[in-house]
Each structure stands twice: as C-alpha cells, then as structure tokens.
Design a protein around this motif. Structure first.
Motif, PDB file in Angstrom:
ATOM      1  N   PHE A  63       0.852  -1.196   0.000  1.00  0.00           N
ATOM      2  CA  PHE A  63       0.000   0.000   0.000  1.00  0.00           C
ATOM      3  C   PHE A  63       0.884   1.241   0.000  1.00  0.00           C
ATOM      4  O   PHE A  63       1.913   1.291   0.670  1.00  0.00           O
ATOM      5  CB  PHE A  63      -0.911   0.006   1.229  1.00  0.00           C
ATOM      6  N   LEU A  64       0.461   2.247  -0.761  1.00  0.00           N
ATOM      7  CA  LEU A  64       1.189   3.506  -0.858  1.00  0.00           C
ATOM      8  C   LEU A  64       0.175   4.618  -1.077  1.00  0.00           C
ATOM      9  O   LEU A  64      -0.699   4.495  -1.945  1.00  0.00           O
ATOM     10  CB  LEU A  64       2.157   3.439  -2.049  1.00  0.00           C
ATOM     11  N   TYR A  89      -2.853   0.252  -4.151  1.00  0.00           N
ATOM     12  CA  TYR A  89      -2.673  -1.077  -3.576  1.00  0.00           C
ATOM     13  C   TYR A  89      -2.123  -1.986  -4.673  1.00  0.00           C
ATOM     14  O   TYR A  89      -2.593  -1.941  -5.808  1.00  0.00           O
ATOM     15  CB  TYR A  89      -4.011  -1.623  -3.060  1.00  0.00           C
ATOM     16  N   TYR A  90      -1.136  -2.831  -4.352  1.00  0.00           N
ATOM     17  CA  TYR A  90      -0.458  -3.556  -5.421  1.00  0.00           C
ATOM     18  C   TYR A  90       0.160  -4.860  -4.901  1.00  0.00           C
ATOM     19  O   TYR A  90       0.322  -5.071  -3.699  1.00  0.00           O
ATOM     20  CB  TYR A  90       0.636  -2.673  -6.032  1.00  0.00           C
ATOM     21  N   ILE A  91       0.493  -5.724  -5.848  1.00  0.00           N
ATOM     22  CA  ILE A  91       1.197  -6.968  -5.574  1.00  0.00           C
ATOM     23  C   ILE A  91       2.633  -6.807  -6.073  1.00  0.00           C
ATOM     24  O   ILE A  91       2.844  -6.429  -7.221  1.00  0.00           O
ATOM     25  CB  ILE A  91       0.533  -8.162  -6.290  1.00  0.00           C
ATOM     26  N   PHE A  92       3.609  -7.107  -5.198  1.00  0.00           N
ATOM     27  CA  PHE A  92       5.001  -6.909  -5.598  1.00  0.00           C
ATOM     28  C   PHE A  92       5.850  -8.100  -5.165  1.00  0.00           C
ATOM     29  O   PHE A  92       5.441  -8.937  -4.362  1.00  0.00           O
ATOM     30  CB  PHE A  92       5.553  -5.610  -5.012  1.00  0.00           C
ATOM     31  N   GLU A  93       7.073  -8.144  -5.716  1.00  0.00           N
ATOM     32  CA  GLU A  93       7.997  -9.238  -5.419  1.00  0.00           C
ATOM     33  C   GLU A  93       9.222  -8.782  -4.629  1.00  0.00           C
ATOM     34  O   GLU A  93       9.721  -9.504  -3.773  1.00  0.00           O
ATOM     35  CB  GLU A  93       8.459  -9.902  -6.723  1.00  0.00           C
ATOM     36  N   THR A  94       9.729  -7.581  -4.928  1.00  0.00           N
ATOM     37  CA  THR A  94      11.000  -7.140  -4.329  1.00  0.00           C
ATOM     38  C   THR A  94      10.874  -5.752  -3.724  1.00  0.00           C
ATOM     39  O   THR A  94      10.000  -4.964  -4.094  1.00  0.00           O
ATOM     40  CB  THR A  94      12.113  -7.105  -5.398  1.00  0.00           C
ATOM     41  N   GLU A 129       3.316   4.292   3.694  1.00  0.00           N
ATOM     42  CA  GLU A 129       3.625   3.068   2.965  1.00  0.00           C
ATOM     43  C   GLU A 129       3.555   1.875   3.923  1.00  0.00           C
ATOM     44  O   GLU A 129       4.069   1.929   5.037  1.00  0.00           O
ATOM     45  CB  GLU A 129       5.023   3.174   2.353  1.00  0.00           C
ATOM     46  N   LEU A 130       2.887   0.815   3.480  1.00  0.00           N
ATOM     47  CA  LEU A 130       2.774  -0.412   4.266  1.00  0.00           C
ATOM     48  C   LEU A 130       2.954  -1.608   3.342  1.00  0.00           C
ATOM     49  O   LEU A 130       2.732  -1.510   2.132  1.00  0.00           O
ATOM     50  CB  LEU A 130       1.399  -0.506   4.940  1.00  0.00           C
ATOM     51  N   SER A 131       3.309  -2.749   3.919  1.00  0.00           N
ATOM     52  CA  SER A 131       3.416  -3.956   3.110  1.00  0.00           C
ATOM     53  C   SER A 131       3.054  -5.174   3.950  1.00  0.00           C
ATOM     54  O   SER A 131       3.003  -5.115   5.182  1.00  0.00           O
ATOM     55  CB  SER A 131       4.825  -4.112   2.533  1.00  0.00           C
ATOM     56  N   GLY A 132       2.781  -6.287   3.240  1.00  0.00           N
ATOM     57  CA  GLY A 132       2.455  -7.524   3.924  1.00  0.00           C
ATOM     58  C   GLY A 132       1.140  -7.463   4.674  1.00  0.00           C
ATOM     59  O   GLY A 132       0.161  -6.871   4.229  1.00  0.00           O
ATOM     60  N   GLU A 133       1.129  -8.060   5.878  1.00  0.00           N
ATOM     61  CA  GLU A 133      -0.087  -8.137   6.678  1.00  0.00           C
ATOM     62  C   GLU A 133      -0.601  -6.753   7.070  1.00  0.00           C
ATOM     63  O   GLU A 133      -1.815  -6.522   7.113  1.00  0.00           O
ATOM     64  CB  GLU A 133       0.177  -8.975   7.931  1.00  0.00           C
ATOM     65  N   ASP A 134       0.303  -5.806   7.332  1.00  0.00           N
ATOM     66  CA  ASP A 134      -0.116  -4.449   7.714  1.00  0.00           C
ATOM     67  C   ASP A 134      -0.897  -3.789   6.585  1.00  0.00           C
ATOM     68  O   ASP A 134      -1.903  -3.104   6.825  1.00  0.00           O
ATOM     69  CB  ASP A 134       1.106  -3.597   8.061  1.00  0.00           C
ATOM     70  N   ALA A 135      -0.435  -3.964   5.340  1.00  0.00           N
ATOM     71  CA  ALA A 135      -1.116  -3.369   4.192  1.00  0.00           C
ATOM     72  C   ALA A 135      -2.490  -3.989   3.986  1.00  0.00           C
ATOM     73  O   ALA A 135      -3.476  -3.297   3.702  1.00  0.00           O
ATOM     74  CB  ALA A 135      -0.261  -3.534   2.931  1.00  0.00           C
ATOM     75  N   MET A 136      -2.561  -5.312   4.143  1.00  0.00           N
ATOM     76  CA  MET A 136      -3.843  -5.995   3.970  1.00  0.00           C
ATOM     77  C   MET A 136      -4.837  -5.582   5.054  1.00  0.00           C
ATOM     78  O   MET A 136      -6.014  -5.337   4.792  1.00  0.00           O
ATOM     79  CB  MET A 136      -3.640  -7.502   3.984  1.00  0.00           C
ATOM     80  N   ALA A 137      -4.357  -5.506   6.291  1.00  0.00           N
ATOM     81  CA  ALA A 137      -5.225  -5.097   7.399  1.00  0.00           C
ATOM     82  C   ALA A 137      -5.757  -3.682   7.168  1.00  0.00           C
ATOM     83  O   ALA A 137      -6.923  -3.386   7.458  1.00  0.00           O
ATOM     84  CB  ALA A 137      -4.452  -5.165   8.718  1.00  0.00           C
ATOM     85  N   TYR A 138      -4.909  -2.824   6.622  1.00  0.00           N
ATOM     86  CA  TYR A 138      -5.329  -1.447   6.335  1.00  0.00           C
ATOM     87  C   TYR A 138      -6.452  -1.436   5.298  1.00  0.00           C
ATOM     88  O   TYR A 138      -7.459  -0.736   5.466  1.00  0.00           O
ATOM     89  CB  TYR A 138      -4.143  -0.634   5.842  1.00  0.00           C
ATOM     90  N   LEU A 139      -6.318  -2.222   4.212  1.00  0.00           N
ATOM     91  CA  LEU A 139      -7.369  -2.274   3.195  1.00  0.00           C
ATOM     92  C   LEU A 139      -8.672  -2.792   3.787  1.00  0.00           C
ATOM     93  O   LEU A 139      -9.745  -2.268   3.480  1.00  0.00           O
ATOM     94  CB  LEU A 139      -6.935  -3.164   2.025  1.00  0.00           C
ATOM     95  N   ALA A 190     -11.806  -8.387   1.400  1.00  0.00           N
ATOM     96  CA  ALA A 190     -11.967  -7.159   2.190  1.00  0.00           C
ATOM     97  C   ALA A 190     -13.396  -6.632   2.087  1.00  0.00           C
ATOM     98  O   ALA A 190     -13.998  -6.213   3.083  1.00  0.00           O
ATOM     99  CB  ALA A 190     -10.978  -6.096   1.717  1.00  0.00           C
ATOM    100  N   VAL A 191     -13.955  -6.669   0.878  1.00  0.00           N
ATOM    101  CA  VAL A 191     -15.329  -6.196   0.661  1.00  0.00           C
ATOM    102  C   VAL A 191     -16.331  -7.108   1.380  1.00  0.00           C
ATOM    103  O   VAL A 191     -17.265  -6.633   2.033  1.00  0.00           O
ATOM    104  CB  VAL A 191     -15.643  -6.137  -0.852  1.00  0.00           C
TER     105      VAL A 191
END
Length: 408
Positions: A5-6, A55-60, A86-96, A141-142
C-alpha cells in the motif's frame, strides 16, 4: 509475492494537498503502465476526496522503491514524500480491510467508501491490472466489510447534526404531511432539506437574505417554494415546523416577535443561535438546538468507537484467512507445473499403449481415466505438503527441489 500500500489521505495531508494528488482515470492508467514496466503487474488506485492510495502486488523491495518514484513523478506540484504513507504484507492488507469497512474514514464507519473500493478494483480489472491475487484480497476485504456493517451497524449511529436534528423532529412531532419553513440557503440548510424530503407529503417553504441563493435550491428540490426573506414572518404562524440555519450574528426569531398559537417544533442548526432560547419555556414550542444535537452526536461517536473496537476481532479472523490463502498461492505455479507434468506423462503413456493395443473407444476412455487417477493419487500428498509450507524460505527450497526432480 507480497501485498503493498502507498498513498496520501486526510490523516497526513490537508485538503489542498489531496486536491493536487487526486487520481483521474488518466493518471491511474499512467501509474499502472509505469508500474508494469518495473514488474508490478497488479495494482489499483483508490481516489476519493479524503485519499489517493495505491494497492499492489510486488515481489522485491526494489519494486516498492520504484513505485514511490512513479507516484512522486505523477504529481510534480507537490513534495509527495512529505505526505506518503507506505505499508506492506499483513499491515497493508489489514489497512485495506479497515478502509473497506469505513474504519479509516473521516466519518467513522461510513458506507460510501465500500462502493468506492469496488469501483477501484473494477477499473483496474477492466484495464487488465487486477489478477487473481489482487482480486481475491479486495473481494475478501469487501465481503468482510459487508459482514461488519450488517452485524455491527456502525453507520446507523449518525454524526451529522443536520441528520440528527431532522430525526429528532420526526421523534418529537412527526414530519410527514407537515408544513415546514426553512430559513437559510447554505450547505446546512440544503442538507436539512435533503433529509426533510425523505418524508412524504411535506410542504416546504424556504427563504434567505440572498433571494438568488434560495432560488438555486429549486434545482435540487423542484417542489420547494421560495419566498422573499422579508415575508417569512407572514407565514411562520401557519407552519408546523421551523428550521433555521443562517450565518446571522444575531437572533432571527425572537420570542417577543412571535407568539405561536398552535403546537410548533423549532430546529435551530445555527451557531451562533438563530432562535431565541426563551421558546424552550413555551408549552406550545418544542425547541431543538445545537446543544442537544451535539451531545447526541458525541454519544453516537463514542458508540461507533465501541462498535469499531468490537468489530476488529471479526475482521482479524477474515484477514488471517486471506493471508493464509495468499501465502499458499505462492506455490500455485509450482503445483500447476506438477499437474501439467502429470498430464504430459498420462498422454505419453496413453499414446504408447494405444499404439500397442487394439482398444475400442470405451476402453480408451477407461485407460486414460485410470492412468490420470493413478498419477493424481501419487501427487496428492506432495501437493498437500506444498500447501502447508509455513515459510517463504521453505517454499523456495521446495520449488527448486521439485524443478530438479521433475525437470520443470
């Protein structure tokens, strides 16, 4: 594969900054295309008056850094890095999950954001930038947000004093079929009119010191009658309900000037007050003002906060299910390759046996079915083990091992 997330929102950027960083459809598409060039093929942009988020899917980690740069390049008139979260992983998902449920909204628990999240992923999908993983995360999430809204009904505790005021009028005297005078033509008055017109058979008259402003209300409320400001005193005695929402620095309706002859409800939405507080002692008047409404709004806010805290446990369960799915999905490509290898072996074996034996159509179908079932049974336990792997390191180790063993 991770979820990221950004973005910018009302918590870290004022309105003038959010206005300059809004995602139009053109900017969304430009972001998607530039993200794709750095290897990020799944992303969506959520843009509202309160947030401009991606919101996005990333590798690196390198891809994350490149996305920050792309975001900043899109809005050269703002020093974006000063406002970005900026968040990533579980934190980003929880935010969404919290965003979709309205728990990150300015009006806690509001409903509109859920539709905006669905529109955001629909646009990304239509443009070809929402794959299996992003679609699954947003869909979960929805779904979770809908369950939270249905069970806890957070948004049913109103915070708008206009809304609370009109509902209080309904409680005190009923609104349907009543004759109503609205003094004022600003945002508060327009909002009050919106709620008033939810009731049937109302007869509403409006006035304002600026007659042209009041006339413009007819564009939104065609059945509204507008009169010159100087004439409201002539009709006030005929009205059942009076709503005043002006920006006047002094009282508009004074007790010495108006003596109701019948039961009358008065709603004062102005600060400073428009209506003389002395009316509260008149047995023929039910006076409602901001003191009462703000107290109700504060109580509702506290109740919303309590319900939010109660709902977090339910959201955490749903979030963990999605995280587990995403973790397991990292092995999908390897599992699919195994199954494709299995299909190739079945076809090769069937082709060989078919050449050596004289088989009818029924026997051919049976042979292929037995060959496929035998190999699938052999792979069943390895596939279950692959899905149970609990760390990225183990997943990568098994991927390499399978590639060597099965030459895939």
């Amino acid at each position: 594969m991770q979820f990221g997330f950004l973005g910018i929102n009302y918590k870290n950027a004022q309105l003038n900054i959010r206005d300059k960083t809004a995602f139009t459809d053109d900017k969304k598409l430009a972001f998607f295309r530039k993200a794709e060039r750095v290897g990020v093929e799944q992303c969506m942009a959520l843009s509202t008056c309160n947030r401009s988020e991606v919101y996005y899917i990333f590798e690196t980690d390198g891809q994350k850094a490149r996305l920050r740069g792309i975001y900043e390049e899109l809005f050269p008139d703002v020093i974006v890095r000063d406002y970005l979260t900026e968040l990533s992983g579980e934190d980003a998902m929880a935010y969404l999950f919290r965003v979709a449920a309205g728990l990150e909204s300015l009006a806690l628990g509001e409903d509109q954001i859920l539709g905006q999240v669905k529109e955001a992923v629909a646009y990304a999908r239509a443009m070809g930038y929402a794959g299996k993983e992003l679609n699954k995360i947003v869909r979960d999430a929805v779904t979770c947000a809908k369950k939270v809204k249905t069970e806890f009904k957070i948004s049913e505790r109103p915070l708008s004093v206009s809304y609370i005021g009109i509902r209080k009028l309904e409680e005190v005297c009923g609104i349907s079929g009543k004759r109503i005078l609205v003094i004022g033509s600003g945002k508060t008055a327009a909002l009050a009119l919106q709620y008033i017109y939810e009731y049937p058979k109302v007869s509403v008259v409006a006035c304002s010191r600026t007659y042209a402003h009041a006339k413009r209300l007819i564009e939104t409320f065609p059945s509204l009658a507008v009169i010159p400001y100087e004439t409201w005193r002539q009709i006030i005695g005929d009205c059942d309900i009076i709503v005043s929402a002006t920006s006047s620095p002094h009282l508009i309706i004074k007790q010495v000037d108006f003596h109701p002859q019948k039961q009358t409800a008065m709603l004062d939405l102005a600060a400073p007050r428009d209506i003389d507080t002395g009316f509260s002692k008149d047995p023929l008047v039910d006076l409602i003002n901001l003191d009462t409404l703000q107290l109700i709004a504060e109580q509702n806010q506290k109740e919303r906060e309590r319900l939010v805290a109660e709902s977090r446990g339910r959201m955490e369960d749903a979030l963990q299910e999605t995280i587990c799915w995403l973790h397991q999905s990292r092995m999908d490509e390897t599992i699919e390759s195994l199954q494709q290898r299995c299909s190739t072996i079945v076809e090769d074996a069937f082709s060989f046996l078919n050449r050596k034996m004289e088989l009818g159509e029924r026997e051919k179908k049976l042979l292929k079915k037995v060959l496929n079932a035998s190999l699938q049974r052999l792979l069943r336990e390895p596939i279950h083990e692959l899905k149970r792997l609990d760390s990225t390191e183990k997943q990568e180790e098994y991927k390499r091992l399978i590639q060597r063993l099965f030459q895939i």
